[in-house]
Design a protein around this motif. Sequence first.
Motif, PDB file in Angstrom:
ATOM      1  N   PHE A 161       0.811  -1.213   0.000  1.00  0.00           N
ATOM      2  CA  PHE A 161       0.000   0.000   0.000  1.00  0.00           C
ATOM      3  C   PHE A 161       0.851   1.272   0.000  1.00  0.00           C
ATOM      4  O   PHE A 161       0.310   2.368   0.101  1.00  0.00           O
TER       5      PHE A 161
ATOM      6  N   ILE B  79      -0.153   4.192  -2.422  1.00  0.00           N
ATOM      7  CA  ILE B  79      -1.338   4.947  -1.996  1.00  0.00           C
ATOM      8  C   ILE B  79      -0.985   5.872  -0.845  1.00  0.00           C
ATOM      9  O   ILE B  79      -1.354   7.055  -0.838  1.00  0.00           O
TER      10      ILE B  79
ATOM     11  N   SER C 203      -2.369  -0.106  -5.568  1.00  0.00           N
ATOM     12  CA  SER C 203      -1.315  -0.634  -4.715  1.00  0.00           C
ATOM     13  C   SER C 203      -0.366  -1.490  -5.541  1.00  0.00           C
ATOM     14  O   SER C 203      -0.547  -1.675  -6.741  1.00  0.00           O
TER      15      SER C 203
END
Length: 269
Positions: free
Chosen positions: A70, A73, A108
Amino acid sequence: MATGIVIVVGLIVAAILYGIFFLFFKLIWILCKKQRNFWPLVLAGVATVLTLAATVYMAVYTAKKFIQPFAPIIETMATRTEPVYGPQPYTDPRYGFSITLYNGTVLSEWIDLGTENYLVGFDTNPFVGLSADRQRDPEQPITLYLIVRQEGADTDAPAIDLLKDVINTAGQMDFDGEIDFDNPQPAYAGPGATAAKVNGNLYTASSQEGIAFALLMAKQGTVLYYVIGGSNESQDEIYQTVESFRTEALSAGQEPALPAPAPAADTAG
């Protein structure tokens, strides 16, 4: 300061673990009618070191497996100062498929779980440029995407039949909510692939107004793709994003050649 606190807490945890293991091994030694403390001390130390090492390994493994993907992001939300609008073409560097992302949506990295791989998408616009004293505008919708790639599909059924099975399974799920599906429709996802799509709404106890979603399923050989987009507000972007999925990247300006419609039946007698 923070590093010192972490070290102190770690030493306290290690001491507690050592005490627990020592009591455990000492009890065994007493039951065996042994008097010396040497081996309980040694075994308690070994068990403490192994436990701490396993804990650190699991923490690093979990972070790398489920948190590190992640990073794109999180980095976007931390560094971008203004919302982004409009289409953003994306080509996956690993598997070569393409999809058009809209507005501030960022994908992601891949989360690999055996024969299934996952990409998570998130529209960062509602959270871009927020300071500690500025909260997110509740009027801005939250939009999420999920792309699942599954290998080893052992079926010759086209995507439309597989999608109907998914819809039937979802309709039989027992949960505190309701899923409304539109009629599934054939779709296009690239040459050599079959595809189907469906739109719908998910209603839960915490979301009385419903969550609008779109699902496209594509089958290419033995590989299945599930492309899902959802938002707490019905938006054209989620439908456009899901329907833009292609199993192979398109060259600039290239448009998919949709199958020609079947000729109308001749009813003249």
